[in-house]
Design a protein around this motif. Structure first.
Motif, PDB file in Angstrom:
ATOM      1  N   ALA A 128     -71.184  66.124 -96.443  1.00 15.33           N
ATOM      2  CA  ALA A 128     -72.105  66.651 -97.308  1.00 15.33           C
ATOM      3  C   ALA A 128     -73.265  67.663 -96.638  1.00 15.33           C
ATOM      4  N   ASP A 129     -73.560  66.958 -95.610  1.00 17.13           N
ATOM      5  CA  ASP A 129     -74.573  67.724 -94.680  1.00 17.13           C
ATOM      6  C   ASP A 129     -74.063  69.289 -94.222  1.00 17.13           C
ATOM      7  N   ARG A 130     -72.921  69.178 -93.828  1.00 14.12           N
ATOM      8  CA  ARG A 130     -72.282  70.676 -93.724  1.00 14.12           C
ATOM      9  C   ARG A 130     -71.939  71.416 -94.699  1.00 14.12           C
ATOM     10  N   GLY A 131     -72.327  71.083 -96.082  1.00 12.95           N
ATOM     11  CA  GLY A 131     -72.390  71.785 -97.326  1.00 12.95           C
ATOM     12  C   GLY A 131     -70.916  71.941 -97.989  1.00 12.95           C
ATOM     13  N   TRP A 132     -70.050  70.905 -97.416  1.00 11.39           N
ATOM     14  CA  TRP A 132     -68.773  70.663 -97.955  1.00 11.39           C
ATOM     15  C   TRP A 132     -68.815  69.687 -99.102  1.00 11.39           C
ATOM     16  N   ALA A 133     -67.786  70.251-100.350  1.00 18.68           N
ATOM     17  CA  ALA A 133     -67.654  69.128-101.421  1.00 18.68           C
ATOM     18  C   ALA A 133     -66.688  68.282-100.848  1.00 18.68           C
ATOM     19  N   ALA A 134     -66.904  66.964-100.829  1.00 21.55           N
ATOM     20  CA  ALA A 134     -65.944  65.838-100.239  1.00 21.55           C
ATOM     21  C   ALA A 134     -65.637  64.699-101.297  1.00 21.55           C
ATOM     22  N   ASP A 135     -64.345  64.429-101.256  1.00 23.95           N
ATOM     23  CA  ASP A 135     -63.907  63.442-102.288  1.00 23.95           C
ATOM     24  C   ASP A 135     -63.346  62.507-101.485  1.00 23.95           C
ATOM     25  N   LEU A 136     -63.437  61.095-102.061  1.00 22.73           N
ATOM     26  CA  LEU A 136     -62.921  60.130-101.198  1.00 22.73           C
ATOM     27  C   LEU A 136     -61.834  59.393-102.100  1.00 22.73           C
ATOM     28  N   CYS A 137     -60.435  59.108-101.568  1.00 20.72           N
ATOM     29  CA  CYS A 137     -59.455  58.379-102.173  1.00 20.72           C
ATOM     30  C   CYS A 137     -59.181  57.376-101.387  1.00 20.72           C
ATOM     31  N   LEU A 138     -59.566  55.884-101.789  1.00 22.98           N
ATOM     32  CA  LEU A 138     -59.115  54.846-101.056  1.00 22.98           C
ATOM     33  C   LEU A 138     -57.792  54.501-101.779  1.00 22.98           C
ATOM     34  N   VAL A 139     -57.093  53.930-100.819  1.00 25.98           N
ATOM     35  CA  VAL A 139     -55.782  53.623-101.697  1.00 25.98           C
ATOM     36  C   VAL A 139     -55.297  52.017-100.957  1.00 25.98           C
ATOM     37  N   PRO A 140     -54.529  51.246-101.820  1.00 27.00           N
ATOM     38  CA  PRO A 140     -54.088  50.069-101.342  1.00 27.00           C
ATOM     39  C   PRO A 140     -52.960  50.451-100.537  1.00 27.00           C
ATOM     40  N   PRO A 141     -52.545  49.298 -99.724  1.00 26.69           N
ATOM     41  CA  PRO A 141     -51.250  49.607 -98.869  1.00 26.69           C
ATOM     42  C   PRO A 141     -50.140  49.217 -99.222  1.00 26.69           C
TER      43      PRO A 141
END
Length: 134
Positions: free
Chosen positions: A48-61
């Motif tokens: 975010a500090d770099r100005g990017w739109a970042a999404d998180l995808c946490l997955v089970p194994p």
């Protein structure tokens, strides 16, 4: 001035910290779910500090991870996808890692695929692929 089309989009795929086997000797000692969540928060903030739109995808194994990644990729276009070390490093996660790489390859064929070593270097992993793309 940066237009909305100039904003880099990054998807960070990681294993759901509560599902990590912390007894695995391939993982750094002293890790726990809270430390991983804290590291993820740092990595997301750095993007975010770099100005990017970042999404998180946490997955089970398990096999449901592929569907979760495919759904996320279908919802947005990403410039880079970073697959976390928790999926990539432990030898017993090889099949999960292969499923993630193939899901990204199929769902986001124009996105760069990058790998971090810790959640805190996720932004640096994506940045390696943005050099020259601005």
């Amino acid at each position: 001035m940066t237009s909305p089309t100039d904003i880099k989009r990054v998807l960070f795929i990681g294993q759901l910290p509560e599902t990590v086997d912390f007894s695995d000797p391939a993982l750094p000692p002293g890790f726990d779910a809270a430390k991983i969540h804290a590291g993820i928060a740092i990595g997301m903030q750095q993007m975010a500090d770099r100005g990017w739109a970042a999404d998180l995808c946490l997955v089970p194994p398990d096999a449901s991870a592929t569907d979760a990644v495919k759904q996320r990729l279908a919802g947005a276009t990403y410039d880079a996808v970073v697959i976390g070390g928790g999926i990539r490093i432990p030898p017993k996660s090889l099949m999960l890692f292969e499923r993630m790489v193939n899901a990204v390859h199929q769902g986001a064929p124009s996105a760069a695929i990058a790998f971090n070593t810790t959640p805190q270097d996720t932004a640096d992993a994506a940045a390696r692929w943005f050099e020259g793309l601005t």
